[in-house]
Scaffold this motif. Structure first.
Motif, PDB file in Angstrom:
ATOM      1  N   ILE A  34      -7.839  -3.216  -3.215  1.00  0.00           N
ATOM      2  CA  ILE A  34      -7.672  -4.282  -4.196  1.00  0.00           C
ATOM      3  C   ILE A  34      -6.511  -4.002  -5.156  1.00  0.00           C
ATOM      4  O   ILE A  34      -5.894  -4.919  -5.699  1.00  0.00           O
ATOM      5  CB  ILE A  34      -8.983  -4.504  -4.995  1.00  0.00           C
ATOM      6  N   GLU A  35      -6.208  -2.714  -5.342  1.00  0.00           N
ATOM      7  CA  GLU A  35      -5.122  -2.336  -6.250  1.00  0.00           C
ATOM      8  C   GLU A  35      -3.750  -2.476  -5.596  1.00  0.00           C
ATOM      9  O   GLU A  35      -2.725  -2.386  -6.270  1.00  0.00           O
ATOM     10  CB  GLU A  35      -5.304  -0.892  -6.724  1.00  0.00           C
ATOM     11  N   ALA A  36      -3.743  -2.664  -4.277  1.00  0.00           N
ATOM     12  CA  ALA A  36      -2.472  -2.768  -3.551  1.00  0.00           C
ATOM     13  C   ALA A  36      -2.136  -4.229  -3.286  1.00  0.00           C
ATOM     14  O   ALA A  36      -2.979  -5.022  -2.902  1.00  0.00           O
ATOM     15  CB  ALA A  36      -2.562  -2.014  -2.228  1.00  0.00           C
ATOM     16  N   SER A  82       0.812  -1.220   0.000  1.00  0.00           N
ATOM     17  CA  SER A  82       0.000   0.000   0.000  1.00  0.00           C
ATOM     18  C   SER A  82       0.844   1.268   0.000  1.00  0.00           C
ATOM     19  O   SER A  82       0.375   2.322  -0.427  1.00  0.00           O
ATOM     20  CB  SER A  82      -0.929   0.023   1.222  1.00  0.00           C
ATOM     21  N   VAL A  83       2.081   1.160   0.489  1.00  0.00           N
ATOM     22  CA  VAL A  83       2.931   2.346   0.631  1.00  0.00           C
ATOM     23  C   VAL A  83       4.344   2.062   0.132  1.00  0.00           C
ATOM     24  O   VAL A  83       4.926   1.024   0.463  1.00  0.00           O
ATOM     25  CB  VAL A  83       3.007   2.805   2.105  1.00  0.00           C
ATOM     26  N   ILE A  84       4.881   2.959  -0.665  1.00  0.00           N
ATOM     27  CA  ILE A  84       6.299   2.973  -1.014  1.00  0.00           C
ATOM     28  C   ILE A  84       6.877   4.255  -0.436  1.00  0.00           C
ATOM     29  O   ILE A  84       6.345   5.345  -0.680  1.00  0.00           O
ATOM     30  CB  ILE A  84       6.530   2.932  -2.536  1.00  0.00           C
ATOM     31  N   SER A  85       7.935   4.121   0.347  1.00  0.00           N
ATOM     32  CA  SER A  85       8.510   5.303   0.999  1.00  0.00           C
ATOM     33  C   SER A  85      10.014   5.145   1.144  1.00  0.00           C
ATOM     34  O   SER A  85      10.544   4.025   1.094  1.00  0.00           O
ATOM     35  CB  SER A  85       7.883   5.498   2.389  1.00  0.00           C
ATOM     36  N   THR A  86      10.674   6.283   1.324  1.00  0.00           N
ATOM     37  CA  THR A  86      12.070   6.215   1.740  1.00  0.00           C
ATOM     38  C   THR A  86      12.118   5.563   3.119  1.00  0.00           C
ATOM     39  O   THR A  86      11.141   5.571   3.869  1.00  0.00           O
ATOM     40  CB  THR A  86      12.695   7.615   1.803  1.00  0.00           C
ATOM     41  N   VAL A  87      13.259   5.001   3.455  1.00  0.00           N
ATOM     42  CA  VAL A  87      13.429   4.288   4.724  1.00  0.00           C
ATOM     43  C   VAL A  87      13.946   5.217   5.813  1.00  0.00           C
ATOM     44  O   VAL A  87      13.517   5.144   6.963  1.00  0.00           O
ATOM     45  CB  VAL A  87      14.387   3.088   4.536  1.00  0.00           C
ATOM     46  N   SER A  88      14.849   6.113   5.450  1.00  0.00           N
ATOM     47  CA  SER A  88      15.485   6.988   6.438  1.00  0.00           C
ATOM     48  C   SER A  88      14.495   7.923   7.110  1.00  0.00           C
ATOM     49  O   SER A  88      14.648   8.271   8.285  1.00  0.00           O
ATOM     50  CB  SER A  88      16.604   7.797   5.775  1.00  0.00           C
ATOM     51  N   LYS A  89      13.468   8.346   6.373  1.00  0.00           N
ATOM     52  CA  LYS A  89      12.381   9.131   6.952  1.00  0.00           C
ATOM     53  C   LYS A  89      11.130   8.890   6.114  1.00  0.00           C
ATOM     54  O   LYS A  89      11.214   8.472   4.956  1.00  0.00           O
ATOM     55  CB  LYS A  89      12.721  10.615   6.998  1.00  0.00           C
ATOM     56  N   PHE A  90       9.976   9.159   6.730  1.00  0.00           N
ATOM     57  CA  PHE A  90       8.728   8.842   6.044  1.00  0.00           C
ATOM     58  C   PHE A  90       8.424   9.883   4.974  1.00  0.00           C
ATOM     59  O   PHE A  90       7.968  10.986   5.266  1.00  0.00           O
ATOM     60  CB  PHE A  90       7.571   8.759   7.045  1.00  0.00           C
ATOM     61  N   GLU A  91       8.711   9.511   3.731  1.00  0.00           N
ATOM     62  CA  GLU A  91       8.407  10.345   2.575  1.00  0.00           C
ATOM     63  C   GLU A  91       7.828   9.443   1.496  1.00  0.00           C
ATOM     64  O   GLU A  91       8.548   8.952   0.622  1.00  0.00           O
ATOM     65  CB  GLU A  91       9.659  11.071   2.068  1.00  0.00           C
ATOM     66  N   PRO A  92       6.510   9.172   1.547  1.00  0.00           N
ATOM     67  CA  PRO A  92       5.909   8.244   0.587  1.00  0.00           C
ATOM     68  C   PRO A  92       5.892   8.789  -0.833  1.00  0.00           C
ATOM     69  O   PRO A  92       5.558   9.950  -1.055  1.00  0.00           O
ATOM     70  CB  PRO A  92       4.485   8.060   1.124  1.00  0.00           C
ATOM     71  N   THR A  93       6.294   7.939  -1.771  1.00  0.00           N
ATOM     72  CA  THR A  93       6.206   8.284  -3.186  1.00  0.00           C
ATOM     73  C   THR A  93       5.000   7.628  -3.829  1.00  0.00           C
ATOM     74  O   THR A  93       4.638   7.949  -4.955  1.00  0.00           O
ATOM     75  CB  THR A  93       7.482   7.833  -3.926  1.00  0.00           C
ATOM     76  N   TYR A  94       4.369   6.720  -3.083  1.00  0.00           N
ATOM     77  CA  TYR A  94       3.182   6.006  -3.584  1.00  0.00           C
ATOM     78  C   TYR A  94       2.368   5.571  -2.381  1.00  0.00           C
ATOM     79  O   TYR A  94       2.910   5.086  -1.375  1.00  0.00           O
ATOM     80  CB  TYR A  94       3.614   4.789  -4.404  1.00  0.00           C
ATOM     81  N   CYS A  95       1.050   5.766  -2.444  1.00  0.00           N
ATOM     82  CA  CYS A  95       0.175   5.371  -1.339  1.00  0.00           C
ATOM     83  C   CYS A  95      -1.202   5.019  -1.897  1.00  0.00           C
ATOM     84  O   CYS A  95      -1.821   5.848  -2.569  1.00  0.00           O
ATOM     85  CB  CYS A  95       0.076   6.487  -0.311  1.00  0.00           C
ATOM     86  N   GLU A  96      -1.670   3.801  -1.631  1.00  0.00           N
ATOM     87  CA  GLU A  96      -2.976   3.341  -2.102  1.00  0.00           C
ATOM     88  C   GLU A  96      -3.931   3.291  -0.914  1.00  0.00           C
ATOM     89  O   GLU A  96      -3.878   2.394  -0.084  1.00  0.00           O
ATOM     90  CB  GLU A  96      -2.843   1.949  -2.731  1.00  0.00           C
ATOM     91  N   THR A  97      -4.814   4.288  -0.814  1.00  0.00           N
ATOM     92  CA  THR A  97      -5.737   4.366   0.314  1.00  0.00           C
ATOM     93  C   THR A  97      -7.057   3.671  -0.002  1.00  0.00           C
ATOM     94  O   THR A  97      -7.329   3.290  -1.145  1.00  0.00           O
ATOM     95  CB  THR A  97      -6.007   5.834   0.702  1.00  0.00           C
ATOM     96  N   GLN A 113      -8.985   9.714   7.803  1.00  0.00           N
ATOM     97  CA  GLN A 113      -7.973  10.298   6.923  1.00  0.00           C
ATOM     98  C   GLN A 113      -7.001   9.231   6.422  1.00  0.00           C
ATOM     99  O   GLN A 113      -6.325   8.577   7.209  1.00  0.00           O
ATOM    100  CB  GLN A 113      -7.178  11.384   7.668  1.00  0.00           C
ATOM    101  N   ASP A 114      -6.958   9.023   5.121  1.00  0.00           N
ATOM    102  CA  ASP A 114      -5.933   8.198   4.458  1.00  0.00           C
ATOM    103  C   ASP A 114      -5.770   6.817   5.094  1.00  0.00           C
ATOM    104  O   ASP A 114      -4.667   6.391   5.463  1.00  0.00           O
ATOM    105  CB  ASP A 114      -4.587   8.924   4.479  1.00  0.00           C
ATOM    106  N   VAL A 115      -6.864   6.067   5.198  1.00  0.00           N
ATOM    107  CA  VAL A 115      -6.798   4.688   5.708  1.00  0.00           C
ATOM    108  C   VAL A 115      -6.235   3.793   4.615  1.00  0.00           C
ATOM    109  O   VAL A 115      -6.676   3.817   3.466  1.00  0.00           O
ATOM    110  CB  VAL A 115      -8.188   4.186   6.148  1.00  0.00           C
ATOM    111  N   ILE A 116      -5.228   2.983   4.981  1.00  0.00           N
ATOM    112  CA  ILE A 116      -4.602   2.099   4.001  1.00  0.00           C
ATOM    113  C   ILE A 116      -4.818   0.620   4.315  1.00  0.00           C
ATOM    114  O   ILE A 116      -4.625  -0.234   3.445  1.00  0.00           O
ATOM    115  CB  ILE A 116      -3.082   2.361   3.886  1.00  0.00           C
TER     116      ILE A 116
END
Length: 282
Positions: free
Chosen positions: A203-205, A75-90, A155-158
């Motif tokens: 379903i898309e995630a 559901s989420v693609i993010s950097t590891v060092s800090k939370f910066e999602p580049t993709y999120c499927e809610t 808000q933004d339930v994944i």
């Protein structure tokens, strides 16, 4: 068999490179670091959210190299060092409202995780799982108790996680199928003690879609990806990535669909495979 063209290694955590939350074999760590230093992207693909998943990704220095991973079962693609999602499927907010209301009516404890790390809405039904209570498991999260009959500000339930008693499981599944929730939500089942636990995501995630999305973001071709996994929530990766490796301790369904098989996680199966076929190109 040479796999020296590999540019992305995506690996599951528990049962693949971890065992009960700890590194299962130091050789995996050594080889994953070595292949990262040679320019190959290494990412973990986990059902865990960013708050716990990123901690485990850092155990393998992912934050020092590619610094990206896939969380919450894709559901989420993010950097590891800090939370910066580049993709999120809610999940659609009207579906969230309906789901939370129905689980409350069925007296099923439910957590609705959001994209905010460690945050979840809770329907205030007690989670009666002994081992989780003993570990104060819920205290790890920023749990927001809500009245499902009046609360509307989701808000933004994944992801949903429910703890359903066996006697209630059939009724829950019947509602899920009769209302066609299987067309909008993926479900995954596991157990803690005798309590069935279900996780639901858009379903898309999926882990598989997450890997494809990450490869797209990194401009990496399908045949340049190598994946490792061991359990049923990994199967979507094995269905879409040709270079798939089942652990020796994998469930039979994973071994059946995998292109390759390696040693168990405790015996350093991931590290052995990388050394032999990616680094040495035998």
């Amino acid at each position: 068999m040479k796999l020296t063209n590999i540019k992305l290694i995506a690996t599951d955590l528990d049962g693949t490179i971890l065992e009960h939350g700890k590194i299962s074999n130091p050789f995996d760590l050594e080889m994953l670091k070595k292949v990262s230093e040679q320019g190959v992207h290494v990412a973990v693909v986990t059902g865990q959210g960013w708050s716990s998943g990123s901690v485990r990704a850092k155990m393998f220095d992912v934050d020092k190299h590619s610094d990206v991973s896939i969380f919450s079962n894709g559901s989420v693609i993010s950097t590891v060092s800090k939370f910066e999602p580049t993709y999120c499927e809610t999940i659609d907010i009207e579906l969230v409202k309906e789901f939370m209301q129905k689980m409350f009516e069925m007296n099923i404890p439910t957590l609705a995780y959001t994209k905010v790390p460690a945050h979840a809405y809770w329907n205030k039904i007690d989670i009666n799982v002994k081992s989780l209570k003993e570990r104060n498991w819920v205290d790890k999260y920023d749990v927001e108790p809500i009245d499902v009959s009046t609360f509307n500000n989701y808000q933004d339930v994944i992801q949903f996680m429910i703890f359903v008693e066996e006697k209630e499981e059939a009724a829950m599944l019947e509602w899920f199928e009769k209302t066609d929730k299987n067309k909008v939500l993926n479900k995954m089942r596991s157990n803690v003690e005798s309590t069935p636990i279900y996780e639901f995501i858009n379903i898309e995630a999926s882990k598989g879609n997450g890997v494809l999305k990450l490869a797209e973001l990194l401009n990496i071709k399908l045949d340049e990806i190598l994946i490792f996994g061991d359990n049923m929530n990994d199967i979507s990766m094995f269905e879409v990535v040709p270079n798939s490796v089942a652990m020796g301790n994998s469930v039979p369904a994973i071994k059946k669909i995998a292109k390759f098989e390696t040693d168990t996680n405790l015996n350093g199966g991931v590290g052995k495979f990388i050394e032999k076929y990616v680094l040495k190109g035998e």
